[in-house]
Design an enzyme around this catalytic site. Structure first.
Site, PDB file in Angstrom:
ATOM      1  N   CYS A 424       2.020  -6.902  -1.089  1.00  0.00           N
ATOM      2  CA  CYS A 424       1.534  -5.570  -0.715  1.00  0.00           C
ATOM      3  C   CYS A 424       0.472  -5.623   0.370  1.00  0.00           C
ATOM      4  CB  CYS A 424       1.012  -4.837  -1.952  1.00  0.00           C
ATOM      5  SG  CYS A 424      -0.398  -5.619  -2.752  1.00  0.00           S
ATOM      6  N   HIS A 468      -3.378  -3.900  -6.285  1.00  0.00           N
ATOM      7  CA  HIS A 468      -2.470  -3.359  -5.270  1.00  0.00           C
ATOM      8  C   HIS A 468      -3.270  -2.949  -4.042  1.00  0.00           C
ATOM      9  CE1 HIS A 468       1.263  -1.805  -3.851  1.00  0.00           C
ATOM     10  NE2 HIS A 468       0.897  -0.535  -3.861  1.00  0.00           N
ATOM     11  N   ASP A 484       2.052   4.725   0.585  1.00  0.00           N
ATOM     12  CA  ASP A 484       2.220   3.386   0.019  1.00  0.00           C
ATOM     13  C   ASP A 484       3.445   2.735   0.658  1.00  0.00           C
ATOM     14  OD1 ASP A 484       2.290   1.089  -1.450  1.00  0.00           O
ATOM     15  OD2 ASP A 484       1.898   2.059  -3.370  1.00  0.00           O
TER      16      ASP A 484
END
Length: 676
Positions: A424, A468, A484
């Site tokens: 991520c 994250h 995202d």
């Protein structure tokens, strides 16, 4: 010629007791091993093994110069490892070394008592590092072992079984439990006295204030719990569970850092946060992470209710405590998953979110220029540019992986054009660089996303593996909007379809291979029990003290009321203890009482019995007294009474001997027989 090995049950009492004490010391030191320097663990293990070998063979202890040399070595190695002899880590290292070396000096009861109390203190040092339920249970076993060894040392006559000492130790613990409970419930918790100080960098690992390639990947492989959340009502959908941490704006081409933090009082400056819809109310139990960050569900307009600390919010909506979170913290909060924040028109405050380091990622800059020349995006707003970048992620063959390899100088270029894989942080970083190249203000937000419900206690568990990184993009007329990009590459990562899992241990893997449901249930039960321990023991604050006493009907408004109640409880306990001590003084040893009854019956039969005659002497006097009748059964009973007290394993219990004494034919009473 080597000595023959002896079974533990055949060892002399000194050897048996020493081996038991060494086992207890080893048990107390075992939880410290992961936190000790390797040399300290090796030294303690070697010394304990050496002392056990000496005890098992009844060999002499080493000379004192050996001890002096080893103590000097331990002090030197402690200085080399910690650069000091002071502080928590250095002190524990030195204490563990001295405790192990003290076992080589067990020559008298005085040495044993010193070792006992060193063991008690070392046992407490385990709580400097962890107050978990597992550590508490292990130290309870260690406490029982040390108390059993201490009780055994106070029984110098004969060879009493260790089980007898263990029962007496358990009885002592049970008798002391009410006092412990009263002190726990009523002793005032006055900050900062009621806390365990930690070293500056001794906190549990968590999110970092900077983001470099690989930092969040290490957290993704950590299955430790970051926090537990209990919602007052139904929780939001799992894709909406974004717990906000550091906001990273400054970029130097390799790492991301937060901009200078500016605090408002309870809300972002200028009222930039605009919330929509009904709030979500919840309670967070945050694990220690040695940072001042308070993780809240995005976004919270009001400060969380935090006992003993003040909460401040930055202009980027991140909440901070007034000191680092070095122990378990619980707070209540309310958030709105639907919100808007940030300026509605371009201002100079957005300029840091557009900056890129010169000479870095030239191909990404060229990609941005190419997208600007695309007729479909000519004159398009930021929303269309974001959609185009996300579409490129969805259809460009990009892969989500925890092992993307080591990236070079031009990270965004390598992600977009070469590797096309990453975690991520790689995805969010490359996306934000592209947005800035397109003249769209963007930044990175780190925190936790998702979690899982524990079906046993109803708490939502968020782990380090849920760490994250996502992006925020500024849109004219709307402000900052969460985007995202990881969801475009791996939709299952955001939600409940594809949660990251840390590697399992051998036992967990074996259980999971047999029945994954059993492994999941066992884990849920254990975590629920740990959560109860955290809620009712570790997080038992003064506020909870006062609330509990009010529910019990006491008037308690501050710590002075607690002190008064505690003084009254201790006074009552002292009176009860004094009464119990008086009652105990009137009691006699049941074995001695049975022996006195035997003496009295023999005196009544005319036998001149000395006041302190032992059972064997009574049996011999009875054999030569010339009393009428056969008294062989009575003499045998007296010898069994002696064996019950002094033999390694008594032939009969005291209760059985007492019943047998009532069935024996005792000599008839007549005037005393005087023996020359």
């Amino acid at each position: 010629m080597s000595r023959p090995l002896r079974r533990p049950c055949n060892l002399p009492r000194d050897s048996r007791d020493t081996l038991f004490l060494l086992a207890v010391v080893g048990w107390i030191l075992l939880p410290q091993v992961p936190r000790l320097p390797p040399w300290c663990s090796a030294l303690a293990a070697a010394v304990l093994a050496w002392r056990a070998w000496l005890a098992f063979g009844a060999r002499p202890l080493p000379a004192r110069w050996w001890l002096l040399a080893l103590v000097g070595l331990a002090v030197a190695l402690t200085l080399a490892s910690h650069r000091t002899l002071l502080g928590r880590d250095a002190g524990v290292t030195l204490l563990v070394s001295l405790l192990a070396l003290k076992t080589l000096e067990l020559r008298a009861r005085r040495d044993a008592f010193v070792l006992f109390f060193l063991g008690f203190f070392t046992m407490l040092t385990n709580f400097f590092f962890s107050q978990s339920l597992a550590v508490a249970a292990a130290m309870l076993v260690g406490l029982l072992g040390l108390l059993a060894a201490l009780v055994n040392a106070h029984m110098p006559v004969g060879r009493p079984p260790l089980a007898l000492a263990a029962r007496q130790a358990l009885r002592m613990v049970l008798l002391g439990a009410p006092v412990m409970l009263v002190l726990f419930l009523l002793f005032p918790r006055l900050a900062p006295l009621w806390s365990v100080p930690g070293d500056a960098m001794g906190g549990r690992s968590g999110l970092s204030p900077t983001m470099e390639v690989g930092s969040l990947a290490s957290l993704a492989l950590d299955d430790a719990i970051a926090m537990r959340v209990r919602f007052d009502g139904p929780p939001p959908a799992q894709p909406d569970l974004y717990f906000r941490g550091p906001v990273l704006t400054e970029y130097d081409g390799r790492s991301w850092r937060p901009a200078r933090v500016e605090f408002g009082l309870d809300a972002p400056p200028g009222g930039a946060l605009r919330v929509l819809g009904a709030p979500v109310r919840y309670e967070v139990t945050l694990e220690p992470h040695n940072r001042p960050w308070l993780l809240l569900l995005d976004a919270a307009a009001r400060a969380p209710e935090l006992a003993g600390l003040r909460a401040l919010q930055s202009a980027e909506l991140q909440w901070f405590a007034t000191r680092p979170v070095t122990d378990l913290v619980r707070y209540r909060a309310q958030s709105h998953v639907d919100f808007r924040h940030g300026p509605l028109q371009r201002t100079a405050a957005l300029q840091p979110a557009l900056q890129l380091p010169p000479g870095r990622n030239p191909r990404t800059l060229a990609l941005a220029a190419e997208m600007r020349r695309d007729p479909r995006l000519a004159g398009a707003g930021s929303a269309a540019l974001v959609a185009a970048a996300l579409q490129r992620l969805r259809g460009g063959g990009y892969v989500y992986t925890l092992e993307p390899g080591v990236y070079g100088e031009h990270q965004a270029d390598e992600f977009w054009f070469d590797r096309r894989q990453g975690f991520c942080e790689h995805i969010a970083s490359a996306f934000v660089v592209l947005m800035r190249a397109l003249d769209v203000p963007a930044r990175i937000v780190t925190g936790y996303q998702g979690g899982e419900m524990n079906g046993v206690d109803g708490y939502w568990t968020v782990r380090q593996s849920d760490a994250h990184a996502w992006a925020e993009v500024w849109h004219a007329g709307r402000g900052w909007v969460r985007v995202d990009p990881t969801a475009a590459v791996a939709p299952g990562r955001i939600g409940s379809l594809q949660r990251l899992r840390a590697p399992q241990g051998a036992f967990a893997a074996a259980v999971g291979a047999v029945d994954p449901d059993i492994a999941a249930r066992l884990r849920a039960v254990w975590e629920a029990v740990n959560n109860r321990w955290n809620q009712w023991v570790l997080n038992y604050t003064q506020t909870r003290q006062l609330d509990l006493l009010r529910r019990l009907g006491f008037s308690a408004d501050d710590w002075t009321d607690l002190a008064g109640l505690l003084a009254g409880a201790l006074a009552l306990g002292g009176l009860g203890g004094a009464g119990w001590a008086l009652w105990e003084r009137r009691r006699r040893d049941p074995w001695l009482r049975l022996l006195d009854q035997a003496r009295d019956r023999l005196r009544a039969a005319g036998l001149a019995v000395p006041p302190h005659a032992p059972p064997r002497q009574l049996a011999e006097a009875l054999a030569h007294a010339g009393l009428p009748g056969d008294h062989a059964a009575l003499r045998g009973w007296l010898l069994r009474l002696e064996a019950q007290r002094y033999a390694r394993a008594g032939p009969a219990s005291l209760a059985a001997l007492r019943r047998e004494s009532r069935q024996l034919r005792w000599p008839a009473a007549h005037p005393p027989i005087l023996r020359p």
